[in-house]
Design a protein around this motif. Structure first.
Motif, short mmCIF file in Angstrom:
data_model
loop_
_atom_site.label_atom_id
_atom_site.label_comp_id
_atom_site.label_asym_id
_atom_site.label_seq_id
_atom_site.Cartn_x
_atom_site.Cartn_y
_atom_site.Cartn_z
N ALA A 16 0.84 -1.19 0.00
CA ALA A 16 0.00 0.00 0.00
C ALA A 16 0.87 1.24 0.00
CB ALA A 16 -0.93 -0.01 1.21
N GLY A 17 0.38 2.28 -0.64
CA GLY A 17 1.09 3.54 -0.70
C GLY A 17 0.44 4.44 -1.73
N ARG A 18 0.79 5.72 -1.68
CA ARG A 18 0.26 6.70 -2.62
C ARG A 18 1.41 7.22 -3.47
NH1 ARG A 18 -4.51 9.55 -1.07
NH2 ARG A 18 -3.45 11.55 -1.39
N HIS A 19 1.15 7.31 -4.77
CA HIS A 19 2.21 7.71 -5.70
C HIS A 19 1.67 8.69 -6.74
CE1 HIS A 19 4.71 4.38 -4.18
NE2 HIS A 19 3.59 3.68 -4.20
N ARG A 20 2.53 9.61 -7.16
CA ARG A 20 2.23 10.49 -8.27
C ARG A 20 2.95 9.94 -9.49
NH1 ARG A 20 -2.03 13.98 -8.22
NH2 ARG A 20 -2.27 14.87 -6.11
N VAL A 21 2.17 9.67 -10.54
CA VAL A 21 2.74 9.10 -11.76
C VAL A 21 2.09 9.78 -12.95
CG1 VAL A 21 3.22 7.00 -13.07
CG2 VAL A 21 2.94 6.87 -10.58
N GLY A 22 2.88 10.54 -13.71
CA GLY A 22 2.36 11.16 -14.91
C GLY A 22 1.14 12.03 -14.68
N GLY A 23 1.11 12.75 -13.56
CA GLY A 23 -0.01 13.64 -13.27
C GLY A 23 -1.18 12.95 -12.58
N LEU A 24 -1.11 11.65 -12.37
CA LEU A 24 -2.17 10.92 -11.71
C LEU A 24 -1.76 10.52 -10.30
CD1 LEU A 24 -3.22 8.49 -14.60
CD2 LEU A 24 -4.19 10.73 -14.04
N LEU A 25 -2.74 10.46 -9.41
CA LEU A 25 -2.49 9.96 -8.06
C LEU A 25 -2.95 8.52 -8.00
CD1 LEU A 25 -1.75 10.35 -5.06
CD2 LEU A 25 -4.13 11.07 -4.68
N ILE A 26 -2.03 7.63 -7.66
CA ILE A 26 -2.34 6.20 -7.58
C ILE A 26 -2.23 5.78 -6.12
CG2 ILE A 26 -1.69 3.89 -8.33
CD1 ILE A 26 -0.49 5.18 -10.84
N ASP A 27 -3.37 5.40 -5.56
CA ASP A 27 -3.43 4.96 -4.17
C ASP A 27 -3.55 3.44 -4.16
OD1 ASP A 27 -4.16 4.33 -1.52
OD2 ASP A 27 -5.12 6.28 -1.25
N LEU A 28 -2.44 2.76 -3.89
CA LEU A 28 -2.43 1.30 -3.94
C LEU A 28 -3.25 0.69 -2.82
CD1 LEU A 28 1.32 0.62 -4.84
CD2 LEU A 28 -0.66 0.75 -6.37
N GLY A 29 -3.27 1.32 -1.65
CA GLY A 29 -4.02 0.78 -0.53
C GLY A 29 -5.52 0.82 -0.78
N ARG A 30 -6.01 1.94 -1.34
CA ARG A 30 -7.44 2.07 -1.62
C ARG A 30 -7.80 1.57 -3.00
NH1 ARG A 30 -8.59 7.94 -1.62
NH2 ARG A 30 -10.71 7.21 -2.11
N ARG A 31 -6.78 1.17 -3.76
CA ARG A 31 -6.99 0.69 -5.13
C ARG A 31 -7.74 1.75 -5.94
NH1 ARG A 31 -5.80 -4.50 -5.84
NH2 ARG A 31 -7.14 -4.69 -7.68
N ALA A 32 -7.22 2.97 -5.89
CA ALA A 32 -7.88 4.09 -6.56
C ALA A 32 -6.88 4.87 -7.40
CB ALA A 32 -8.53 5.02 -5.54
N VAL A 33 -7.37 5.41 -8.52
CA VAL A 33 -6.58 6.28 -9.37
C VAL A 33 -7.37 7.56 -9.59
CG1 VAL A 33 -5.46 6.57 -11.62
CG2 VAL A 33 -5.52 4.31 -10.55
N LEU A 34 -6.74 8.71 -9.29
CA LEU A 34 -7.39 10.02 -9.42
C LEU A 34 -6.61 10.88 -10.40
CD1 LEU A 34 -8.08 10.81 -5.64
CD2 LEU A 34 -9.62 9.69 -7.26
N ASP A 35 -7.33 11.65 -11.22
CA ASP A 35 -6.65 12.57 -12.12
C ASP A 35 -6.37 13.89 -11.40
OD1 ASP A 35 -9.02 14.03 -12.09
OD2 ASP A 35 -9.67 13.33 -14.07
N GLU A 36 -5.90 14.90 -12.12
CA GLU A 36 -5.50 16.16 -11.49
C GLU A 36 -6.69 16.93 -10.94
OE1 GLU A 36 -3.17 18.14 -14.48
OE2 GLU A 36 -1.32 17.17 -13.79
N GLN A 37 -7.89 16.59 -11.38
CA GLN A 37 -9.11 17.21 -10.83
C GLN A 37 -9.73 16.36 -9.73
OE1 GLN A 37 -8.61 17.17 -14.40
NE2 GLN A 37 -7.73 19.19 -13.96
N ASP A 38 -8.97 15.36 -9.26
CA ASP A 38 -9.42 14.43 -8.21
C ASP A 38 -10.62 13.60 -8.65
OD1 ASP A 38 -7.46 15.12 -6.39
OD2 ASP A 38 -8.65 16.75 -5.53
#
Length: 236
Positions: free
Chosen positions: A130-152
């Motif tokens: 689990a962890g949160r990462h910024r990749v190519g402008g996207l937020l990838i939250d491995l723990g929550r299994r979620a991907v958010l764009d720059e507008q959340d």
């Protein structure tokens, strides 16, 4: 996952196949419901608190499995394992393009079916690394299994697509072979020569790019595999 044990919905018009899957999966500790067609499956899904996996046959009377899969993906991210007696590569490709997480041709070994089911459920419920990462402008939250764009705004990915993305995020700058990706996302029981992993990567890449991810963020290494070239940064 819902309840004390995973719940599986088997959608197949063949009475013998449904009965067989009921017995095999129940012995493995799963709760199983059956539907002989898409309308019945739709009613069961609407009446349930949650289904952890759908095993969906392609060849059904009325609305076929491919059409039903496409409709399901409009509202649900429940993992889907598609099965078909035809075993055509075009069915595999279309099924994966429409959002299925895996594909298994009939007739299949019982052990392989159980292995595929467990692999899908395992990756769907895992919170490892689990962890949160910024990749190519996207937020990838491995723990929550979620991907958010720059507008959340959340990005809808199937469990298989998310696991592919996890593989690359965990190993940025490293060339990952198709065989490695197949094993990590589908398990050792999968066909090592199954190249439908390319279909899923193509679909994943398209979804990411539509949300601002660099078009060259994934690169294909000919005859080898794929590499994530975009930097991966830890995020708070």
């Amino acid at each position: 996952m819902s309840g004390s044990s995973p719940q599986i919905l088997v959608v197949d018009d063949d009475d013998e196949i449904r009965s067989l899957l009921q017995v095999v999966l129940t012995r493995e500790g799963f709760r199983v419901q059956e539907a002989k067609d898409a309308p019945t499956a739709r009613r069961l899904l609407g009446a349930q608190d949650g289904v952890d996996l759908i095993i969906l046959d392609i060849m059904m009377p009325g609305e076929d499995g491919l059409s039903f899969c496409q409709r399901l993906r409009e509202t649900l991210d429940t993992p889907i394992l598609m099965v078909s007696a035809r075993g055509l590569s075009i069915d595999r490709s279309i099924g994966l393009e429409l959002g299925a997480d895996d594909y298994l041709p009939k007739p299949f070994e019982r052990r392989e079916l159980v292995a595929r089911v467990k692999a899908i459920l395992r990756r769907g419920g895992s919170s490892a690394r689990a962890g949160r990462h910024r990749v190519g402008g996207l937020l990838i939250d491995l723990g929550r299994r979620a991907v958010l764009d720059e507008q959340d705004a959340p990005l809808s990915l199937t469990s298989g697509e998310f696991e592919l993305l996890r593989c690359f995020v965990d190993r940025p700058g490293r060339v990952l072979s198709r065989d490695q990706l197949i094993e990590w996302t589908r398990g050792r029981s999968s066909d090592a020569f199954d190249r439908n992993i390319d279909v899923q990567i193509s679909r994943l890449r398209k979804k990411l790019v539509e949300r601002g991810f660099p078009e060259d963020g994934f690169k294909t290494v000919r005859n080898v595999g794929y590499v994530l070239t975009t930097a991966v940064e830890s995020a708070p």
